[in-house]
Each structure stands twice: as structure tokens, then as C-alpha cells.
Design a protein around this motif. Structure first.
Motif, PDB file in Angstrom:
ATOM      1  N   ALA A  38       0.707  -1.134   0.012  1.00 59.08           N
ATOM      2  CA  ALA A  38       0.012   0.166   0.069  1.00 59.08           C
ATOM      3  C   ALA A  38       1.039   1.141   0.030  1.00 59.08           C
ATOM      4  N   ARG A  39       1.857   1.224   0.898  1.00 61.93           N
ATOM      5  CA  ARG A  39       2.754   2.131   0.826  1.00 61.93           C
ATOM      6  C   ARG A  39       3.493   2.631  -0.648  1.00 61.93           C
ATOM      7  N   GLU A  40       4.156   1.608  -1.111  1.00 58.05           N
ATOM      8  CA  GLU A  40       4.943   1.593  -2.294  1.00 58.05           C
ATOM      9  C   GLU A  40       4.027   2.067  -3.701  1.00 58.05           C
ATOM     10  N   ILE A  41       2.432   1.472  -3.804  1.00 57.00           N
ATOM     11  CA  ILE A  41       1.731   1.954  -4.666  1.00 57.00           C
ATOM     12  C   ILE A  41       1.119   3.273  -4.320  1.00 57.00           C
ATOM     13  N   GLY A  42       0.925   3.656  -3.157  1.00 50.47           N
ATOM     14  CA  GLY A  42       0.546   5.008  -2.797  1.00 50.47           C
ATOM     15  C   GLY A  42      -0.834   5.185  -2.599  1.00 50.47           C
ATOM     16  N   VAL A  43      -1.563   4.122  -1.968  1.00 55.03           N
ATOM     17  CA  VAL A  43      -2.916   4.143  -1.571  1.00 55.03           C
ATOM     18  C   VAL A  43      -2.975   3.425  -0.158  1.00 55.03           C
ATOM     19  N   SER A  44      -4.315   3.429   0.462  1.00 60.36           N
ATOM     20  CA  SER A  44      -4.460   3.126   1.864  1.00 60.36           C
ATOM     21  C   SER A  44      -4.794   1.367   1.337  1.00 60.36           C
ATOM     22  N   THR A  45      -4.916   0.701   2.751  1.00 61.23           N
ATOM     23  CA  THR A  45      -4.897  -0.719   2.860  1.00 61.23           C
ATOM     24  C   THR A  45      -6.458  -1.211   2.190  1.00 61.23           C
ATOM     25  N   THR A  46      -7.356  -0.376   2.291  1.00 56.45           N
ATOM     26  CA  THR A  46      -8.631  -0.888   1.482  1.00 56.45           C
ATOM     27  C   THR A  46      -8.704  -0.903   0.438  1.00 56.45           C
ATOM     28  N   PRO A  47      -8.273   0.016  -0.543  1.00 63.68           N
ATOM     29  CA  PRO A  47      -8.311  -0.397  -1.977  1.00 63.68           C
ATOM     30  C   PRO A  47      -7.502  -1.498  -2.437  1.00 63.68           C
ATOM     31  N   LEU A  48      -6.230  -1.714  -1.638  1.00 59.09           N
ATOM     32  CA  LEU A  48      -5.347  -2.711  -1.789  1.00 59.09           C
ATOM     33  C   LEU A  48      -6.193  -3.966  -1.633  1.00 59.09           C
ATOM     34  N   ARG A  49      -6.754  -4.118  -0.346  1.00 56.54           N
ATOM     35  CA  ARG A  49      -7.511  -5.522  -0.171  1.00 56.54           C
ATOM     36  C   ARG A  49      -8.563  -5.789  -1.428  1.00 56.54           C
ATOM     37  N   GLU A  50      -9.076  -4.690  -1.826  1.00 54.47           N
ATOM     38  CA  GLU A  50     -10.153  -5.038  -3.003  1.00 54.47           C
ATOM     39  C   GLU A  50      -9.322  -5.398  -4.188  1.00 54.47           C
ATOM     40  N   ALA A  51      -8.070  -5.027  -4.458  1.00 57.90           N
ATOM     41  CA  ALA A  51      -7.240  -5.452  -5.520  1.00 57.90           C
ATOM     42  C   ALA A  51      -7.041  -6.623  -5.303  1.00 57.90           C
ATOM     43  N   LEU A  52      -6.588  -7.151  -4.088  1.00 59.29           N
ATOM     44  CA  LEU A  52      -6.145  -8.414  -3.916  1.00 59.29           C
ATOM     45  C   LEU A  52      -7.445  -9.632  -4.175  1.00 59.29           C
ATOM     46  N   ARG A  53      -8.514  -9.102  -3.646  1.00 60.30           N
ATOM     47  CA  ARG A  53      -9.775 -10.045  -3.486  1.00 60.30           C
ATOM     48  C   ARG A  53     -10.026 -10.217  -5.318  1.00 60.30           C
ATOM     49  N   ARG A  54      -9.923  -9.236  -6.124  1.00 66.20           N
ATOM     50  CA  ARG A  54      -9.998  -9.141  -7.354  1.00 66.20           C
ATOM     51  C   ARG A  54      -8.982 -10.242  -8.329  1.00 66.20           C
ATOM     52  N   LEU A  55      -7.909 -10.038  -7.696  1.00 66.65           N
ATOM     53  CA  LEU A  55      -6.757 -10.784  -8.523  1.00 66.65           C
ATOM     54  C   LEU A  55      -6.823 -12.215  -7.683  1.00 66.65           C
ATOM     55  N   ALA A  56      -7.543 -12.493  -6.609  1.00 69.95           N
ATOM     56  CA  ALA A  56      -7.656 -13.880  -6.081  1.00 69.95           C
ATOM     57  C   ALA A  56      -8.782 -14.571  -7.110  1.00 69.95           C
ATOM     58  N   ALA A  57      -9.903 -13.610  -7.483  1.00 66.36           N
ATOM     59  CA  ALA A  57     -10.703 -14.187  -8.077  1.00 66.36           C
ATOM     60  C   ALA A  57     -10.245 -14.636  -9.514  1.00 66.36           C
ATOM     61  N   GLU A  58      -9.027 -14.181  -9.823  1.00 65.40           N
ATOM     62  CA  GLU A  58      -8.499 -14.339 -11.336  1.00 65.40           C
ATOM     63  C   GLU A  58      -7.596 -15.542 -11.309  1.00 65.40           C
ATOM     64  N   GLY A  59      -7.230 -15.995  -9.930  1.00 63.00           N
ATOM     65  CA  GLY A  59      -6.469 -16.968  -9.883  1.00 63.00           C
ATOM     66  C   GLY A  59      -5.023 -16.500  -9.641  1.00 63.00           C
ATOM     67  N   MET A  60      -4.685 -15.321  -9.740  1.00 65.27           N
ATOM     68  CA  MET A  60      -3.370 -14.659  -9.609  1.00 65.27           C
ATOM     69  C   MET A  60      -2.650 -14.751  -8.108  1.00 65.27           C
ATOM     70  N   VAL A  61      -3.614 -14.732  -7.312  1.00 62.73           N
ATOM     71  CA  VAL A  61      -3.363 -14.491  -5.660  1.00 62.73           C
ATOM     72  C   VAL A  61      -4.168 -15.358  -4.925  1.00 62.73           C
ATOM     73  N   GLU A  62      -3.332 -15.881  -3.844  1.00 63.87           N
ATOM     74  CA  GLU A  62      -4.168 -16.933  -2.677  1.00 63.87           C
ATOM     75  C   GLU A  62      -4.149 -16.013  -1.610  1.00 63.87           C
ATOM     76  N   SER A  67      -5.246 -11.012   6.507  1.00 65.50           N
ATOM     77  CA  SER A  67      -4.047 -10.286   6.159  1.00 65.50           C
ATOM     78  C   SER A  67      -2.933 -10.896   5.453  1.00 65.50           C
ATOM     79  N   ASP A  68      -3.074 -12.238   5.276  1.00 66.25           N
ATOM     80  CA  ASP A  68      -2.165 -13.167   4.573  1.00 66.25           C
ATOM     81  C   ASP A  68      -2.329 -13.315   3.014  1.00 66.25           C
ATOM     82  N   ALA A  69      -1.518 -13.045   2.299  1.00 69.90           N
ATOM     83  CA  ALA A  69      -1.897 -13.127   0.703  1.00 69.90           C
ATOM     84  C   ALA A  69      -0.457 -13.685   0.188  1.00 69.90           C
ATOM     85  N   ARG A  70      -0.724 -14.461  -1.048  1.00 64.56           N
ATOM     86  CA  ARG A  70       0.445 -14.864  -1.580  1.00 64.56           C
ATOM     87  C   ARG A  70       0.198 -15.013  -2.974  1.00 64.56           C
ATOM     88  N   VAL A  71       1.306 -14.734  -4.036  1.00 69.28           N
ATOM     89  CA  VAL A  71       1.228 -15.118  -5.443  1.00 69.28           C
ATOM     90  C   VAL A  71       1.078 -16.344  -5.856  1.00 69.28           C
TER      91      VAL A  71
END
Length: 221
Positions: A38-62, A67-71
Motif C-alpha cells: 500500500a505504501r509503495e503503490i500510494g494507496v491505503s490498505t482498503t483499495p489494496l485489499r479490494e485489488a487482492l480480492r479481484r486478483l484472487a478471483a482471477e487465480g493470480m493471488v491466494e 492479512s495473509d496473501a501469496r502470489v
């Protein structure tokens, strides 16, 4: 890092994280620190979590927990499954596109074809995006919503395997010339309204695709 004005924070976080995964900036199997990202991208953790959920639905992220996510790891088995699906569905979409394309579709296909550039390496995200845009223009012209949705999902997964194909086996000038010719043949067949030729051209293209190359790389062949 300033946000592009056309994107919401959620969309920006998704696009940036997806780009980093696809280009290998974040490697498969990597643990994702949400606060750090979130710090690197320049957003808060809320939009980052939403991004992770979308990527998980696409099979890119588990997502293992809140708080635990893995590529997600890439496997030869999944690469094979994706290839089998594309070998059958992409030609089907091309054939339907040749039957159903409209003047608007033709214009989109021609515009996408003009934007195509050779794929030289895995970091060339713009070229990868242009390649996908061309294929999207083809299968969108099928005017079959179910098939379009399936292929969108397959491309979300297959993009990472294309990167493996690029990283594992350097394309030659002969390869680049072949791929360019294949794209032109696909476009011409669809625009001409020739379903059989469109299916054949797309099938030939899939047989020599980066997705098929990824199978060999991940299998160690």
C-alpha cells in the motif's frame, strides 16, 4: 506516486499490482505484505485489499486470511489445461466472429491490429496488453456473452503463463515474423466473413502460442 486521474484508487491498486505480478516484479510464491505494498503503490490498505480480492478471483493471488496473501504458483498442469481450453475456444470464437462481426467490430479489430508490436521480453507490458486487446477484439466480435466471459477469465490466468513463455525461451526474429503473419491472417479471415478460415488461422496461432511454450518451460522439456 501520483494516481492517474482516470482511475479510482481501487482500480489503480488493481492495475498496478496486476502489472507487477505479470512482469515478474513480484515473483510467484511471494508473500504479499499489504501495508508495504500500500505504501509503495500510494494507496491505503482498503483499495489494496479490494485489488487482492479481484486478483484472487482471477487465480493470480491466494488469500489465506484477512492479512495473509501469496502470489499463486504456476504449474505445468494448469498451463496444459489452459492450452486445451484455448485450443478449442479461441478458434470457436474466431469462427463466430467471422459470422457475426459488425462494422464497429471490424474497426476495432483493425485498430487493435495496428497497435500490435512484437513481444520481445516479459517486461514489455504494453506489448502484452496490445496482444490481449487484439484477441479481445476478435472474441468480442463473436457476440456470444458466455463465450466472451469465459475467454476473459482464461486470459486473466493465461497472461502469467505467457510471461513464463517469454522468459523461458527467447523468441527469434523468425518467430516474430510468424506471429505477425498469424495475426494478420486471423483479422483478414474474420473481416472477410470466412468462419472456416478464421477458425483454422486461430488454431494455428494457438498451437505456436506462448502458452504452449510455457508448458515446455514448466515441464523442464
Amino acid at each position: 506516486m501520483p494516481l492517474p486521474p482516470v482511475l479510482t484508487k481501487n482500480a489503480y491498486a488493481y492495475e498496478e499490482l496486476r502489472r507487477r505480478i505479470l512482469t515478474g516484479d513480484i515473483e510467484q510464491g511471494s508473500i504479499l505484505s499489504q501495508s508495504k505494498l500500500a505504501r509503495e503503490i500510494g494507496v491505503s490498505t482498503t483499495p489494496l485489499r479490494e485489488a487482492l480480492r479481484r486478483l484472487a478471483a482471477e487465480g493470480m493471488v491466494e488469500l489465506k486470511s484477512h492479512s495473509d496473501a501469496r502470489v499463486a504458483a504456476l504449474t505445468a498442469e494448469e498451463a496444459k489445461d489452459l492450452y486445451v481450453l484455448r485450443e478449442n475456444l479461441d478458434p470457436l470464437a474466431a469462427g463466430l466472429a467471422a459470422e457475426s462481426r459488425t462494422p464497429t467490430d471490424v474497426a476495432a479489430i483493425e485498430a487493435a491490429l495496428e497497435q500490435l508490436t512484437p513481444l520481445h521480453d516479459a517486461a514489455d507490458f504494453a506489448a502484452m496488453t496490445a496482444h490481449r486487446d487484439f484477441h479481445r477484439a476478435i472474441y468480442t466480435a463473436s457476440h456470444n456473452p458466455l463465450l466472451i466471459g469465459i475467454l476473459e477469465g482464461l486470459w486473466d490466468k493465461a497472461d502469467r503463463y505467457r510471461q513464463v513463455g517469454l522468459q523461458g525461451q527467447q523468441a527469434t526474429e523468425k518467430d516474430r515474423i510468424r506471429v505477425e503473419a498469424e495475426h494478420i491472417k486471423i483479422a483478414e479471415a474474420v473481416i472477410a466473413g470466412d468462419p472456416a478460415r478464421a477458425r483454422d488461422a486461430m488454431h494455428q496461432h494457438v498451437m505456436g502460442s506462448l502458452g504452449r511454450r510455457a508448458i515446455a518451460v514448466l515441464s523442464g522439456d
